[in-house]
Every structure is written in structure tokens, then in C-alpha cells.
Scaffold this motif. Structure first.
Motif, PDB file in Angstrom:
ATOM      1  N   LEU A  38      62.426  68.447  23.866  1.00 35.46           N
ATOM      2  CA  LEU A  38      62.915  69.724  24.191  1.00 35.46           C
ATOM      3  C   LEU A  38      64.738  69.854  24.584  1.00 35.46           C
ATOM      4  N   GLU A  39      65.215  68.680  24.522  1.00 35.29           N
ATOM      5  CA  GLU A  39      66.723  68.448  24.892  1.00 35.29           C
ATOM      6  C   GLU A  39      67.010  68.607  26.291  1.00 35.29           C
ATOM      7  N   TYR A  40      66.077  68.610  27.132  1.00 43.31           N
ATOM      8  CA  TYR A  40      66.249  68.661  28.613  1.00 43.31           C
ATOM      9  C   TYR A  40      66.924  67.154  29.285  1.00 43.31           C
ATOM     10  N   VAL A  41      66.743  66.177  28.408  1.00 43.56           N
ATOM     11  CA  VAL A  41      67.362  64.901  29.008  1.00 43.56           C
ATOM     12  C   VAL A  41      67.935  64.760  27.848  1.00 43.56           C
ATOM     13  N   ASP A  42      69.011  63.555  27.929  1.00 44.13           N
ATOM     14  CA  ASP A  42      69.327  63.020  26.537  1.00 44.13           C
ATOM     15  C   ASP A  42      68.685  61.641  26.267  1.00 44.13           C
ATOM     16  N   LEU A  43      69.078  61.005  25.112  1.00 47.21           N
ATOM     17  CA  LEU A  43      68.465  59.741  24.604  1.00 47.21           C
ATOM     18  C   LEU A  43      68.641  58.826  25.927  1.00 47.21           C
ATOM     19  N   GLY A  44      69.735  58.645  26.325  1.00 44.72           N
ATOM     20  CA  GLY A  44      69.830  57.386  27.433  1.00 44.72           C
ATOM     21  C   GLY A  44      68.890  57.570  28.514  1.00 44.72           C
ATOM     22  N   THR A  45      68.918  58.781  29.148  1.00 41.17           N
ATOM     23  CA  THR A  45      68.129  59.255  30.240  1.00 41.17           C
ATOM     24  C   THR A  45      66.455  58.895  29.989  1.00 41.17           C
ATOM     25  N   HIS A  46      66.290  59.264  28.652  1.00 40.39           N
ATOM     26  CA  HIS A  46      64.778  59.452  28.135  1.00 40.39           C
ATOM     27  C   HIS A  46      64.518  57.666  28.083  1.00 40.39           C
ATOM     28  N   ASP A  47      65.170  56.721  27.742  1.00 40.19           N
ATOM     29  CA  ASP A  47      65.234  55.598  27.202  1.00 40.19           C
ATOM     30  C   ASP A  47      64.923  54.550  29.019  1.00 40.19           C
ATOM     31  N   LEU A  48      65.830  55.211  29.858  1.00 45.52           N
ATOM     32  CA  LEU A  48      65.869  54.673  31.057  1.00 45.52           C
ATOM     33  C   LEU A  48      64.692  54.939  31.696  1.00 45.52           C
ATOM     34  N   LEU A  49      64.170  56.316  31.736  1.00 51.66           N
ATOM     35  CA  LEU A  49      62.966  56.699  32.264  1.00 51.66           C
ATOM     36  C   LEU A  49      61.874  56.093  31.867  1.00 51.66           C
ATOM     37  N   SER A  50      61.605  55.977  30.449  1.00 57.00           N
ATOM     38  CA  SER A  50      60.693  55.385  30.016  1.00 57.00           C
ATOM     39  C   SER A  50      60.497  53.900  30.170  1.00 57.00           C
ATOM     40  N   SER A  51      61.601  53.105  30.365  1.00 54.68           N
ATOM     41  CA  SER A  51      61.312  51.762  30.739  1.00 54.68           C
ATOM     42  C   SER A  51      61.225  51.447  32.093  1.00 54.68           C
ATOM     43  N   GLU A  52      61.399  52.486  32.961  1.00 56.67           N
ATOM     44  CA  GLU A  52      61.054  52.395  34.438  1.00 56.67           C
ATOM     45  C   GLU A  52      59.665  52.713  34.555  1.00 56.67           C
ATOM     46  N   ILE A  53      59.089  53.846  33.966  1.00 57.52           N
ATOM     47  CA  ILE A  53      57.485  54.076  34.017  1.00 57.52           C
ATOM     48  C   ILE A  53      56.801  52.979  33.477  1.00 57.52           C
ATOM     49  N   ASN A  54      57.293  52.370  32.247  1.00 54.90           N
ATOM     50  CA  ASN A  54      56.533  51.133  31.803  1.00 54.90           C
ATOM     51  C   ASN A  54      56.709  49.973  32.750  1.00 54.90           C
ATOM     52  N   THR A  55      57.496  49.960  33.354  1.00 57.89           N
ATOM     53  CA  THR A  55      57.516  48.712  34.368  1.00 57.89           C
ATOM     54  C   THR A  55      56.336  49.004  35.410  1.00 57.89           C
ATOM     55  N   ILE A  56      56.454  50.174  35.972  1.00 63.99           N
ATOM     56  CA  ILE A  56      55.589  50.710  36.976  1.00 63.99           C
ATOM     57  C   ILE A  56      54.207  50.759  36.411  1.00 63.99           C
ATOM     58  N   LYS A  57      53.827  50.806  35.132  1.00 63.77           N
ATOM     59  CA  LYS A  57      52.336  50.777  34.506  1.00 63.77           C
ATOM     60  C   LYS A  57      52.164  49.229  34.302  1.00 63.77           C
ATOM     61  N   ARG A  58      52.850  48.626  33.970  1.00 63.15           N
ATOM     62  CA  ARG A  58      52.556  47.189  34.032  1.00 63.15           C
ATOM     63  C   ARG A  58      52.298  46.347  35.107  1.00 63.15           C
ATOM     64  N   LYS A  59      52.897  46.748  36.333  1.00 62.59           N
ATOM     65  CA  LYS A  59      52.899  46.181  37.638  1.00 62.59           C
ATOM     66  C   LYS A  59      51.477  46.919  38.184  1.00 62.59           C
ATOM     67  N   LEU A  60      51.308  48.271  38.011  1.00 57.14           N
ATOM     68  CA  LEU A  60      50.055  48.709  38.287  1.00 57.14           C
ATOM     69  C   LEU A  60      48.757  48.086  37.612  1.00 57.14           C
ATOM     70  N   TYR A  61      48.822  47.749  36.350  1.00 66.43           N
ATOM     71  CA  TYR A  61      47.888  47.322  35.623  1.00 66.43           C
ATOM     72  C   TYR A  61      47.774  45.836  35.984  1.00 66.43           C
ATOM     73  N   SER A  62      48.477  44.982  36.271  1.00 71.68           N
ATOM     74  CA  SER A  62      48.381  43.728  36.718  1.00 71.68           C
ATOM     75  C   SER A  62      47.674  43.398  38.119  1.00 71.68           C
ATOM     76  N   LEU A  63      48.113  44.554  38.839  1.00 75.02           N
ATOM     77  CA  LEU A  63      47.393  44.276  40.249  1.00 75.02           C
ATOM     78  C   LEU A  63      45.913  44.816  40.201  1.00 75.02           C
ATOM     79  N   ASN A  64      45.733  45.795  39.348  1.00 77.77           N
ATOM     80  CA  ASN A  64      44.263  46.452  39.258  1.00 77.77           C
ATOM     81  C   ASN A  64      43.493  45.268  38.500  1.00 77.77           C
ATOM     82  N   GLN A  65      44.012  44.542  37.623  1.00 79.28           N
ATOM     83  CA  GLN A  65      43.297  43.237  37.222  1.00 79.28           C
ATOM     84  C   GLN A  65      43.020  42.198  37.956  1.00 79.28           C
ATOM     85  N   LYS A  66      43.926  41.942  38.841  1.00 81.77           N
ATOM     86  CA  LYS A  66      43.667  40.927  40.091  1.00 81.77           C
ATOM     87  C   LYS A  66      42.631  41.388  40.972  1.00 81.77           C
TER      88      LYS A  66
END
Length: 117
Positions: free
Chosen positions: A86-114
Motif C-alpha cells: 500500500l506504500e505506507y512503508v518503503d522497501l527498506g523499512t519492510h525488509d527490516l521489519l520482516s527480518s525482525e519478525i522472522n527472528t522473533i518467529k524463529r526464537k518462539l518456534y525454537s522455545l516451543n520445540q524445547k
């Protein structure tokens, strides 16, 4: 009982909520009761459900709340993509936010598996 503040993933998700609030302040006012509120709700749902899960007595209950956190993280990942399209955030902001949310998801998944052993 667990102290949610001692978990790196809780801290990352809390900092991410603050970032989402800051970024969504720049969205069009017409989105305040739609995309902005949905993004903010999905964002704060992650650390709040994590905190609630820490108060549960069993690993099984804690794992259930982490699963809820993961659902909110996936939802938020889509909203970040939508905000870019929708062009509310630029590509750089999108990439940064996507990277951060995926880091959070990985950590949550890993903890859940443990927890599930």
C-alpha cells in the motif's frame, strides 16, 4: 513461575511493538481503525501472550501461549507486507521489519520445540 523479562524473545518482541507503534503513526489517518489497529494489536499480542504464558504452571500451557504468539507473529508479517504494497512503508523499512519478525518467529518456534521435548 517464569519471569518473562528474562527471555530474550520477550524483549525483542516488546521492542518490536514500540517500533510498530512508531511506524504506524506515519500511516494515513484513514487507516487508524483498520490496518494501524490490526498491526498494533498483532504486535502487542506477542509479548502479552508470552507474559501470560510465563504465569502458567506447566510447560504444556506455556507452549500453548507460545503457539498463540506465533500466530500473531505470522499475522503481523502479512500486515507488514500489506503496508509495503500500500506504500505506507518503503522497501527498506519492510525488509527490516520482516527480518525482525522472522527472528522473533524463529526464537518462539525454537522455545516451543524445547518445551514440547
Amino acid at each position: 513461575m517464569r519471569d518473562f523479562r528474562k527471555y530474550n524473545v520477550w524483549d525483542l518482541s516488546h521492542q518490536f511493538v514500540l517500533k510498530i507503534y512508531k511506524i504506524t503513526k506515519q500511516f494515513p489517518k484513514s487507516e487508524n481503525y483498520q490496518l494501524v489497529s490490526q498491526m498494533q494489536r498483532a504486535a502487542y499480542s506477542i509479548p502479552s501472550n508470552f507474559s501470560e504464558g510465563c504465569g502458567r504452571a506447566s510447560d504444556k500451557d506455556f507452549a500453548r501461549f507460545i503457539t498463540i504468539c506465533l500466530g500473531s507473529a505470522h499475522e503481523l508479517e502479512y500486515f507488514i507486507l500489506l503496508a509495503k504494497d500500500l506504500e505506507y512503508v518503503d522497501l527498506g523499512t519492510h525488509d527490516l521489519l520482516s527480518s525482525e519478525i522472522n527472528t522473533i518467529k524463529r526464537k518462539l518456534y525454537s522455545l516451543n520445540q524445547k518445551l514440547k521435548g
